[in-house]
Scaffold this motif. Structure first.
Motif, mmCIF file in Angstrom:
data_model
loop_
_atom_site.group_PDB
_atom_site.id
_atom_site.type_symbol
_atom_site.label_atom_id
_atom_site.label_comp_id
_atom_site.label_asym_id
_atom_site.label_seq_id
_atom_site.Cartn_x
_atom_site.Cartn_y
_atom_site.Cartn_z
ATOM 1 N N LEU A 106 -4.195 -13.536 5.293
ATOM 2 C CA LEU A 106 -2.902 -13.089 5.802
ATOM 3 C C LEU A 106 -2.978 -11.624 6.212
ATOM 4 N N GLY A 107 -3.651 -10.820 5.400
ATOM 5 C CA GLY A 107 -3.824 -9.420 5.756
ATOM 6 C C GLY A 107 -4.519 -9.258 7.096
ATOM 7 N N ARG A 108 -5.535 -10.092 7.340
ATOM 8 C CA ARG A 108 -6.248 -10.024 8.621
ATOM 9 C C ARG A 108 -5.363 -10.476 9.767
ATOM 10 N N ALA A 109 -4.580 -11.539 9.522
ATOM 11 C CA ALA A 109 -3.667 -12.026 10.563
ATOM 12 C C ALA A 109 -2.632 -10.959 10.922
ATOM 13 N N LEU A 110 -2.123 -10.270 9.914
ATOM 14 C CA LEU A 110 -1.145 -9.215 10.170
ATOM 15 C C LEU A 110 -1.786 -8.076 10.947
ATOM 16 N N SER A 111 -3.001 -7.695 10.532
ATOM 17 C CA SER A 111 -3.694 -6.589 11.184
ATOM 18 C C SER A 111 -4.021 -6.907 12.633
ATOM 19 N N ASP A 112 -4.441 -8.156 12.879
ATOM 20 C CA ASP A 112 -4.809 -8.560 14.241
ATOM 21 C C ASP A 112 -3.592 -8.912 15.099
ATOM 22 N N GLY A 113 -2.473 -9.224 14.459
ATOM 23 C CA GLY A 113 -1.313 -9.719 15.190
ATOM 24 C C GLY A 113 -0.240 -8.665 15.375
ATOM 25 N N SER A 114 -0.619 -7.514 15.914
ATOM 26 C CA SER A 114 0.345 -6.428 16.058
ATOM 27 C C SER A 114 1.514 -6.812 16.966
ATOM 28 N N SER A 164 0.828 -1.210 0.000
ATOM 29 C CA SER A 164 0.000 0.000 0.000
ATOM 30 C C SER A 164 0.860 1.257 0.000
ATOM 31 N N HIS A 165 2.173 1.076 0.020
ATOM 32 C CA HIS A 165 3.083 2.219 0.058
ATOM 33 C C HIS A 165 3.194 2.832 -1.335
ATOM 34 N N PRO A 166 2.929 4.121 -1.477
ATOM 35 C CA PRO A 166 2.922 4.730 -2.821
ATOM 36 C C PRO A 166 4.299 4.791 -3.479
ATOM 37 N N HIS A 167 5.352 4.704 -2.669
ATOM 38 C CA HIS A 167 6.694 4.845 -3.239
ATOM 39 C C HIS A 167 7.563 3.605 -3.043
ATOM 40 N N ASN A 168 7.028 2.587 -2.425
ATOM 41 C CA ASN A 168 7.811 1.361 -2.206
ATOM 42 C C ASN A 168 6.979 0.138 -2.562
ATOM 43 N N PRO A 169 7.161 -0.399 -3.756
ATOM 44 C CA PRO A 169 6.410 -1.602 -4.124
ATOM 45 C C PRO A 169 6.914 -2.842 -3.400
ATOM 46 N N PHE A 170 8.135 -2.799 -2.870
ATOM 47 C CA PHE A 170 8.792 -4.003 -2.373
ATOM 48 C C PHE A 170 8.418 -4.327 -0.923
ATOM 49 N N GLN A 171 7.138 -4.493 -0.682
ATOM 50 C CA GLN A 171 6.684 -4.939 0.624
ATOM 51 C C GLN A 171 5.308 -5.575 0.477
ATOM 52 N N ALA A 172 4.940 -6.359 1.478
ATOM 53 C CA ALA A 172 3.583 -6.901 1.576
ATOM 54 C C ALA A 172 3.030 -6.426 2.906
ATOM 55 N N ASP A 173 1.876 -5.796 2.891
ATOM 56 C CA ASP A 173 1.347 -5.246 4.142
ATOM 57 C C ASP A 173 -0.148 -5.512 4.261
ATOM 58 N N ALA A 174 -0.632 -5.392 5.490
ATOM 59 C CA ALA A 174 -2.021 -5.719 5.792
ATOM 60 C C ALA A 174 -2.992 -4.880 4.982
ATOM 61 N N ARG A 175 -2.685 -3.609 4.849
ATOM 62 C CA ARG A 175 -3.613 -2.696 4.180
ATOM 63 C C ARG A 175 -3.864 -3.120 2.735
ATOM 64 N N ALA A 176 -2.819 -3.505 2.029
ATOM 65 C CA ALA A 176 -2.975 -3.912 0.631
ATOM 66 C C ALA A 176 -3.579 -5.304 0.518
#
Length: 271
Positions: free
Chosen positions: A199-207, A153-165
């Motif tokens: 996975l996105g939900r697990a990341l979001s819930d697993g802070s 979801s980062h506008p300037h960094n494609p090289f990640q996987a995050d909960a929001r996206a």
């Protein structure tokens, strides 16, 4: 609701070890339902495996480790290439820290592993490096999606996987990434997309595990932030307990797996 003792025990590394020994003891007594165990053949099996190793490699030490990274070590007309290592070198050349490089590799490997299930005999992935099928094709497809920022979801960094996206990833996004068409069908494509949303939900819930030291509204949870969590568990530099890694995988990723998997007392026991 707190988990029952049985659930807590069965999800522990201790239980895996103890139950494995239990199966071994039953095998020794000839009490397995589907297999017969001849302990006298263990040396023969070991010798056979060693013969295969010596046939294909100079020594046991030269056998490459098994892992998802191997799907990114490809042969080309110009020679062997390690596509992940190439990215790491580029990131470092752009002043990305080693810590962040490690986070990015974890992000990639996590999503790549989750979508690595049987692709079917009729699917392939066409890439500038060639045509890939099955697990290798799935791996290359995941890498290309990662490079394009499909999981970020980062506008300037494609090289990640995050909960929001990942939470808003659509079936169409995944199908497009895998080049799925009527003539190039991929088994379980929608299920793979659902796993990534899970996975996105697990990341979001697993802070606790995936929030990271800098997690906030501008830094959504990522698989790579487990590195930050694990670094806080260490008693010595560069030494991580397998028990802590186990907790991240078993507890942190518990809600990734479909609800229809094995449950006890209403709690899913994982993959």
């Amino acid at each position: 609701m707190s988990m029952s003792y049985n659930v807590t025990y069965l999800k522990s590394l201790q239980a895996v070890r103890e139950r494995s020994h239990r199966v071994y003891e039953l095998a020794q007594r000839g009490q397995l339902e589907h297999f017969e165990f001849d302990e006298s053949k263990i040396d023969d099996v070991a010798d056979y495996v060693l013969s295969l190793v010596h046939r294909d490699y100079a020594s046991i030490a030269s056998v490459p480790p098994h892992g998802r990274w191997r799907s990114y070590c490809v042969k080309t007309p110009q020679g062997d290439r390690d596509l992940v290592a190439e990215h790491v070198l580029k990131w470092k050349a752009s002043d990305v820290s080693e810590w962040e490089c490690a986070r990015r590799v974890i992000d990639l490997i996590m999503v790549s592993v989750l979508i690595d299930a049987g692709a079917g005999a009729n699917w392939h992935y066409e890439d500038e490096l060639g045509v890939f099928e099955r697990t290798e094709g799935l791996g290359i497809a995941a890498l290309r999606m990662f490079e394009r920022g499909v999981f970020s979801s980062h506008p300037h960094n494609p090289f990640q996987a995050d909960a929001r996206a990942l939470l808003v990833l659509s079936d169409t996004d995944v199908a497009r990434g895998f080049q799925v068409t009527d003539s190039n069908p991929l088994l379980g494509c929608a299920n793979r997309a659902q796993l990534l949303r899970n996975l996105g939900r697990a990341l979001s819930d697993g802070s606790r595990y995936f929030g990271g030291k800098c997690a906030c509204n501008n830094h959504p949870a990522r698989p790579g932030f487990m590195l930050d969590y694990l670094s806080g568990c260490t008693e010595a530099p560069l030494v991580v307990s397998i028990d802590d890694v186990w907790d991240v995988v078993i507890d942190g990723l518990a809600c990734v797996w479909p609800a229809g998997r094995t449950q006890l007392d209403g709690v899913a026991l994982g993959d």
